[in-house]
Design a protein around this motif. Sequence first.
Motif, short mmCIF file in Angstrom:
data_model
loop_
_atom_site.label_atom_id
_atom_site.label_comp_id
_atom_site.label_asym_id
_atom_site.label_seq_id
_atom_site.Cartn_x
_atom_site.Cartn_y
_atom_site.Cartn_z
N GLU A 2 -66.01 2.76 -5.84
CA GLU A 2 -65.08 2.20 -6.81
C GLU A 2 -63.63 2.29 -6.32
O GLU A 2 -62.85 1.36 -6.50
CB GLU A 2 -65.21 2.91 -8.17
CG GLU A 2 -66.41 2.48 -8.98
CD GLU A 2 -66.30 1.05 -9.47
OE1 GLU A 2 -65.20 0.63 -9.89
OE2 GLU A 2 -67.32 0.32 -9.40
N ALA A 3 -63.29 3.43 -5.73
CA ALA A 3 -61.92 3.60 -5.22
C ALA A 3 -61.64 2.60 -4.11
O ALA A 3 -60.55 2.00 -4.05
CB ALA A 3 -61.73 5.03 -4.71
N ARG A 33 -59.52 -5.52 -5.97
CA ARG A 33 -58.77 -5.71 -7.22
C ARG A 33 -57.27 -5.64 -7.01
O ARG A 33 -56.51 -6.26 -7.76
CB ARG A 33 -59.22 -4.68 -8.26
CG ARG A 33 -60.69 -4.81 -8.63
CD ARG A 33 -61.07 -4.01 -9.85
NE ARG A 33 -62.50 -4.08 -10.08
CZ ARG A 33 -63.33 -3.04 -10.08
NH1 ARG A 33 -62.84 -1.83 -9.84
NH2 ARG A 33 -64.61 -3.18 -10.32
N ASP A 34 -56.83 -4.89 -6.01
CA ASP A 34 -55.39 -4.76 -5.77
C ASP A 34 -54.85 -5.86 -4.85
O ASP A 34 -53.65 -5.89 -4.58
CB ASP A 34 -55.07 -3.39 -5.16
CG ASP A 34 -55.23 -2.26 -6.15
OD1 ASP A 34 -55.39 -2.54 -7.35
OD2 ASP A 34 -55.20 -1.09 -5.73
N TRP A 69 -63.20 -0.34 -3.61
CA TRP A 69 -63.22 -1.69 -4.18
C TRP A 69 -61.91 -1.99 -4.91
O TRP A 69 -61.38 -3.10 -4.83
CB TRP A 69 -64.41 -1.86 -5.10
CG TRP A 69 -64.75 -3.28 -5.42
CD1 TRP A 69 -64.41 -3.99 -6.54
CD2 TRP A 69 -65.49 -4.19 -4.59
NE1 TRP A 69 -64.90 -5.26 -6.47
CE2 TRP A 69 -65.57 -5.42 -5.29
CE3 TRP A 69 -66.09 -4.08 -3.35
CZ2 TRP A 69 -66.22 -6.53 -4.76
CZ3 TRP A 69 -66.75 -5.18 -2.83
CH2 TRP A 69 -66.80 -6.39 -3.53
N GLN A 70 -61.41 -0.99 -5.62
CA GLN A 70 -60.14 -1.16 -6.32
C GLN A 70 -59.01 -1.42 -5.33
O GLN A 70 -58.22 -2.35 -5.50
CB GLN A 70 -59.81 0.09 -7.15
CG GLN A 70 -58.48 0.04 -7.89
CD GLN A 70 -58.47 -0.99 -9.02
OE1 GLN A 70 -59.41 -1.04 -9.81
NE2 GLN A 70 -57.43 -1.80 -9.09
N LYS A 107 -60.03 11.67 -9.44
CA LYS A 107 -60.69 10.37 -9.66
C LYS A 107 -62.03 10.27 -8.95
O LYS A 107 -62.84 9.40 -9.27
CB LYS A 107 -59.77 9.24 -9.23
CG LYS A 107 -59.44 9.18 -7.75
CD LYS A 107 -58.48 8.03 -7.48
CE LYS A 107 -58.00 7.99 -6.04
NZ LYS A 107 -57.00 6.91 -5.83
N ASN A 148 -68.05 6.82 -7.14
CA ASN A 148 -66.59 6.89 -7.29
C ASN A 148 -65.88 6.51 -5.99
O ASN A 148 -64.79 5.93 -6.03
CB ASN A 148 -66.19 8.30 -7.73
CG ASN A 148 -66.66 8.62 -9.15
OD1 ASN A 148 -66.96 7.72 -9.92
ND2 ASN A 148 -66.75 9.89 -9.47
#
Length: 521
Positions: A102-103, A110-111, A105-106, A416, A99
């Motif tokens: 993922e946080a 991705r942002d 990487w986001q 999250k 997690n």
Amino acid sequence: MSELTSSLLLTLIGLDLKGNGAFYKVPLPPLSREDATAPLRKGSRKFYNDTFMAQVENLMDKLVSLSKRRGFVFPSSEIYGGFAAVYDFGPYGVELARNIREAWWQAMVRDNENIVGLDSAIFMHPKVWQASGHVGGFSDPLAECKKCHSRVRVDHLLEEVGVFADEKMSEEEINALFSENRDKVVCPKCGSHDFTEAKSFNLLVKSNLGNFTGDWDKEPTYLRGETCQGIYVNFKNVLDSTRMKVPFGIAQIGKAFRNEITARQFIFRKREFEQMEMQFFVHPDTAAEFYEEWRAKRWQYYIDLGIKAENLHWHQHENLVFYAKAAWDIEYKFPFGFKELEGVHNRSDYDLTQHSKFSGVDLSYRDPQTGEKYVPWIVETSVGVDRTFLAVLTDAYTEEEVKEGDVRVVMKFPKKLAPVKVAVFPLLRNKPELTAKAREVFDMLKRDFATEYDDNGNVGKRYRRQDEIGTPYCVTVDFDTIGLGGDASLKDTVTVRDRDTMEQIRIPVAELRAYLVENLK
């Protein structure tokens, strides 16, 4: 002694009776007026230091114990006695670490439409490490205790007695400080003051990959000491294969290896660790502007992640490596004090220039609009999965007195990041009608949320177990759920219990998924 007076005195050593911040959630034992004022009367800080260290060791011991007991972190190869500074993530640890990745990487890839990802190999051509300076200069100051022959890191020994030393200092500078303070520094193993002189010890981990001679010093290969070099050597590949134009970034998550002299402080300093790094390539004239932009973004990232702002601060490097133009660290208040969590660096054009020189490949960039050709400068952000993991553990650890004499341990992870988002219980495990319905609810939720089915022990014990792994919501299927509780209006409803407040509400099973989606945002 009044609470106000206690708070005032404890503030002098960085503690707070009110429990503000995760570092302070393990309360200190009560102090008598005589004990509390003794250091002031004696002109000594020993009491404060001893109390501070007791607090540090107490919290750290609790984190290590909980990590092992609840399956977050295990010592590597434990059945063989463990392996120093190497750890394994257990069932809940691997979920928390995932997690965290993922946080990051986001937020990083991705942002941001001008940042792409990469997964470079752990092994690279040996010349990569020559070009980067690791073969010749990637070292820490090492000394040996003449009494017990323990090897220690000298800058850490000096730090323990309040003397600033930097691993980037020359051997002569380190040894001068070491000699001046020889009567103060002590061997952490035997207490001796008798050491050899400090020598530079290279941290790269050698390998015999592709070497069939039996001589590891002949054409050595290395496990990578940092992930960013894989980004630099792929700079041209990314440019040629994507539509990226400067300014743009390349992000990577991956393992790195360092032969640390003194590996300590649990997972804070490991020999095998995982980095999350982003290298942002910019025009030299805009490097300072982008540097400040990324400093602001990285600070906000931790606030958005759920880390308490009072447990973070900035630290500026005073002794920069020769090519760096700026270096600031975001430090977190770990149980052992403020230490580096993430570094944000302006690395100038050093890295691409070095790799161009050693490889013979031109790594300059030509602006498609102006035609200007230049070697991009690099703004770097670098953080470890393991250090983020430890910061999140520390920030989340809470002890709460539920009632007199009854203290619960609860990991208040940001939702999250929680390894398990929801746990489903049957009220009783020996009632097939309850377990069947609980299984039905579990199957309904498991595709959308990290869900755990738990029927071991009474419900109260299950709540406490889920508190210790940080599960935000527990769902209980009881006799009302299956229409046997005497109140027909409660059929097909379940009890949902909140981790942080311990409040319980009834929710129709048909609305349960929507409730969790809304509250797990």
